[in-house]
Write a protein that holds these residues in place. Structure first.
Motif, PDB file in Angstrom:
ATOM      1  N   GLU A  15      99.875  23.673   4.151  1.00 29.44           N
ATOM      2  CA  GLU A  15     100.528  24.983   4.192  1.00 29.44           C
ATOM      3  C   GLU A  15      99.698  26.081   3.540  1.00 29.44           C
ATOM      4  OE1 GLU A  15     104.454  24.637   2.562  1.00 29.44           O
ATOM      5  OE2 GLU A  15     105.019  23.129   4.048  1.00 29.44           O
ATOM      6  N   LEU A  16      98.733  25.714   2.709  1.00 25.15           N
ATOM      7  CA  LEU A  16      97.877  26.714   2.074  1.00 25.15           C
ATOM      8  C   LEU A  16      96.971  27.409   3.080  1.00 25.15           C
ATOM      9  CD1 LEU A  16      96.772  24.785  -1.130  1.00 25.15           C
ATOM     10  CD2 LEU A  16      98.434  26.652  -0.984  1.00 25.15           C
ATOM     11  N   CYS A  17      96.630  26.722   4.151  1.00 30.54           N
ATOM     12  CA  CYS A  17      95.694  27.260   5.136  1.00 30.54           C
ATOM     13  C   CYS A  17      96.310  28.452   5.864  1.00 30.54           C
ATOM     14  CB  CYS A  17      95.304  26.173   6.137  1.00 30.54           C
ATOM     15  SG  CYS A  17      94.112  26.750   7.355  1.00 30.54           S
ATOM     16  N   GLN A  18      95.531  29.530   5.962  1.00 31.54           N
ATOM     17  CA  GLN A  18      95.969  30.739   6.671  1.00 31.54           C
ATOM     18  C   GLN A  18      95.558  30.716   8.139  1.00 31.54           C
ATOM     19  OE1 GLN A  18      94.089  33.678   4.159  1.00 31.54           O
ATOM     20  NE2 GLN A  18      95.943  33.892   2.944  1.00 31.54           N
ATOM     21  N   ARG A  19      94.880  29.652   8.561  1.00 31.23           N
ATOM     22  CA  ARG A  19      94.461  29.477   9.952  1.00 31.23           C
ATOM     23  C   ARG A  19      93.583  30.632  10.451  1.00 31.23           C
ATOM     24  NH1 ARG A  19      96.479  25.276   8.324  1.00 31.23           N
ATOM     25  NH2 ARG A  19      98.205  24.162   9.281  1.00 31.23           N
ATOM     26  N   CYS A  20      92.658  31.045   9.601  1.00 31.06           N
ATOM     27  CA  CYS A  20      91.762  32.142   9.983  1.00 31.06           C
ATOM     28  C   CYS A  20      90.576  31.655  10.807  1.00 31.06           C
ATOM     29  CB  CYS A  20      91.274  32.890   8.755  1.00 31.06           C
ATOM     30  SG  CYS A  20      90.161  31.927   7.708  1.00 31.06           S
ATOM     31  N   GLY A  21      90.214  30.390  10.681  1.00 29.69           N
ATOM     32  CA  GLY A  21      89.107  29.828  11.442  1.00 29.69           C
ATOM     33  C   GLY A  21      87.731  30.054  10.854  1.00 29.69           C
ATOM     34  N   ARG A  22      87.626  30.794   9.769  1.00 29.91           N
ATOM     35  CA  ARG A  22      86.291  31.088   9.218  1.00 29.91           C
ATOM     36  C   ARG A  22      85.572  29.849   8.713  1.00 29.91           C
ATOM     37  NH1 ARG A  22      87.343  35.640   5.109  1.00 29.91           N
ATOM     38  NH2 ARG A  22      89.270  34.490   4.939  1.00 29.91           N
ATOM     39  N   CYS A  23      86.307  28.858   8.243  1.00 28.30           N
ATOM     40  CA  CYS A  23      85.644  27.647   7.750  1.00 28.30           C
ATOM     41  C   CYS A  23      85.173  26.762   8.897  1.00 28.30           C
ATOM     42  CB  CYS A  23      86.555  26.866   6.808  1.00 28.30           C
ATOM     43  SG  CYS A  23      88.047  26.229   7.564  1.00 28.30           S
ATOM     44  N   CYS A  24      85.513  27.131  10.137  1.00 25.08           N
ATOM     45  CA  CYS A  24      85.146  26.340  11.315  1.00 25.08           C
ATOM     46  C   CYS A  24      83.793  26.736  11.896  1.00 25.08           C
ATOM     47  CB  CYS A  24      86.238  26.459  12.379  1.00 25.08           C
ATOM     48  SG  CYS A  24      87.828  25.816  11.836  1.00 25.08           S
ATOM     49  N   PRO A  48      94.056  32.864  19.349  1.00 26.48           N
ATOM     50  CA  PRO A  48      93.772  33.084  17.935  1.00 26.48           C
ATOM     51  C   PRO A  48      92.893  31.957  17.406  1.00 26.48           C
ATOM     52  CG  PRO A  48      95.954  32.135  18.144  1.00 26.48           C
ATOM     53  CD  PRO A  48      95.415  32.334  19.539  1.00 26.48           C
ATOM     54  N   PRO A  49      92.223  32.178  16.280  1.00 25.93           N
ATOM     55  CA  PRO A  49      91.331  31.134  15.771  1.00 25.93           C
ATOM     56  C   PRO A  49      92.123  29.916  15.291  1.00 25.93           C
ATOM     57  CG  PRO A  49      91.417  32.981  14.237  1.00 25.93           C
ATOM     58  CD  PRO A  49      92.215  33.367  15.450  1.00 25.93           C
ATOM     59  N   ARG A  50      92.065  28.868  16.092  1.00 28.44           N
ATOM     60  CA  ARG A  50      92.766  27.620  15.777  1.00 28.44           C
ATOM     61  C   ARG A  50      91.923  26.445  16.256  1.00 28.44           C
ATOM     62  NH1 ARG A  50      95.502  30.880  13.624  1.00 28.44           N
ATOM     63  NH2 ARG A  50      97.714  31.231  13.714  1.00 28.44           N
ATOM     64  N   CYS A  51      91.944  25.387  15.527  1.00 27.79           N
ATOM     65  CA  CYS A  51      91.271  24.158  15.932  1.00 27.79           C
ATOM     66  C   CYS A  51      92.119  23.467  16.995  1.00 27.79           C
ATOM     67  CB  CYS A  51      91.073  23.248  14.728  1.00 27.79           C
ATOM     68  SG  CYS A  51      90.290  21.678  15.143  1.00 27.79           S
ATOM     69  N   PRO A  82      92.853  30.634   0.294  1.00 28.85           N
ATOM     70  CA  PRO A  82      93.779  30.113  -0.719  1.00 28.85           C
ATOM     71  C   PRO A  82      93.328  28.797  -1.354  1.00 28.85           C
ATOM     72  CG  PRO A  82      94.972  30.697   1.280  1.00 28.85           C
ATOM     73  CD  PRO A  82      93.509  30.836   1.582  1.00 28.85           C
ATOM     74  N   TYR A  83      92.514  28.024  -0.660  1.00 23.75           N
ATOM     75  CA  TYR A  83      92.051  26.751  -1.227  1.00 23.75           C
ATOM     76  C   TYR A  83      91.086  26.953  -2.389  1.00 23.75           C
ATOM     77  CZ  TYR A  83      94.128  24.179   2.643  1.00 23.75           C
ATOM     78  OH  TYR A  83      95.004  23.632   3.536  1.00 23.75           O
ATOM     79  N   ARG A  84      90.485  28.143  -2.502  1.00 24.59           N
ATOM     80  CA  ARG A  84      89.545  28.385  -3.601  1.00 24.59           C
ATOM     81  C   ARG A  84      90.215  28.301  -4.966  1.00 24.59           C
ATOM     82  NH1 ARG A  84      84.414  30.082  -3.258  1.00 24.59           N
ATOM     83  NH2 ARG A  84      84.700  31.206  -5.195  1.00 24.59           N
ATOM     84  N   ARG A  85      91.538  28.381  -5.007  1.00 30.10           N
ATOM     85  CA  ARG A  85      92.211  28.257  -6.310  1.00 30.10           C
ATOM     86  C   ARG A  85      91.932  26.901  -6.956  1.00 30.10           C
ATOM     87  NH1 ARG A  85      98.485  28.011  -4.460  1.00 30.10           N
ATOM     88  NH2 ARG A  85      97.705  29.571  -3.035  1.00 30.10           N
TER      89      ARG A  85
END
Length: 111
Positions: A15-24, A48-51, A82-85
């Motif tokens: 649920e932390l993932c914002q689904r932006c796709g940048r890490c892909c 939208p950016p989604r795997c 959000p995962y950077r926390r």
């Protein structure tokens, strides 16, 4: 819920993932620093950016690393993720355009 109670692979973690796709986007480790390229994973739907294979991504794309605190601490995620926390002091990835020209030429990277 505190960070220590959120574990990788759990619904709370996902649920932390914002689904932006940048890490892909493909990344390179050069001299211990992470550089993003302009090449997205072939399974990334751009709009939208989604795997497209998210639940089987590490099987369909073996170099796709499921996020863990150890992976995050390597500096693979952008500042606002959000995962950077879980690794707030980790380095930020850089653009492949910041690689030395010679390395970009050797790797045929468009900048």
């Amino acid at each position: 819920m505190t960070n220590s109670h959120i574990r990788p692979g759990t619904p709370e973690w996902e649920e932390l993932c914002q689904r932006c796709g940048r890490c892909c986007y493909e990344k390179l480790d050069y001299c211990g620093e992470i550089f993003y390229t302009a090449s997205p994973c072939p399974h990334l739907d751009m709009s939208p950016p989604r795997c497209r294979v998210y639940h089987n991504r590490t099987v369909k794309q073996p170099d796709c690393a499921a996020l863990t605190p150890d992976i995050i601490s390597m500096g693979v995620l952008p500042q606002d993720c959000p995962y950077r926390r879980f690794a707030p002091d980790s380095p930020l990835p850089k653009s492949s355009s910041e690689l030395p020209d010679e390395i970009r030429r050797q790797l045929n990277l468009d900048t």
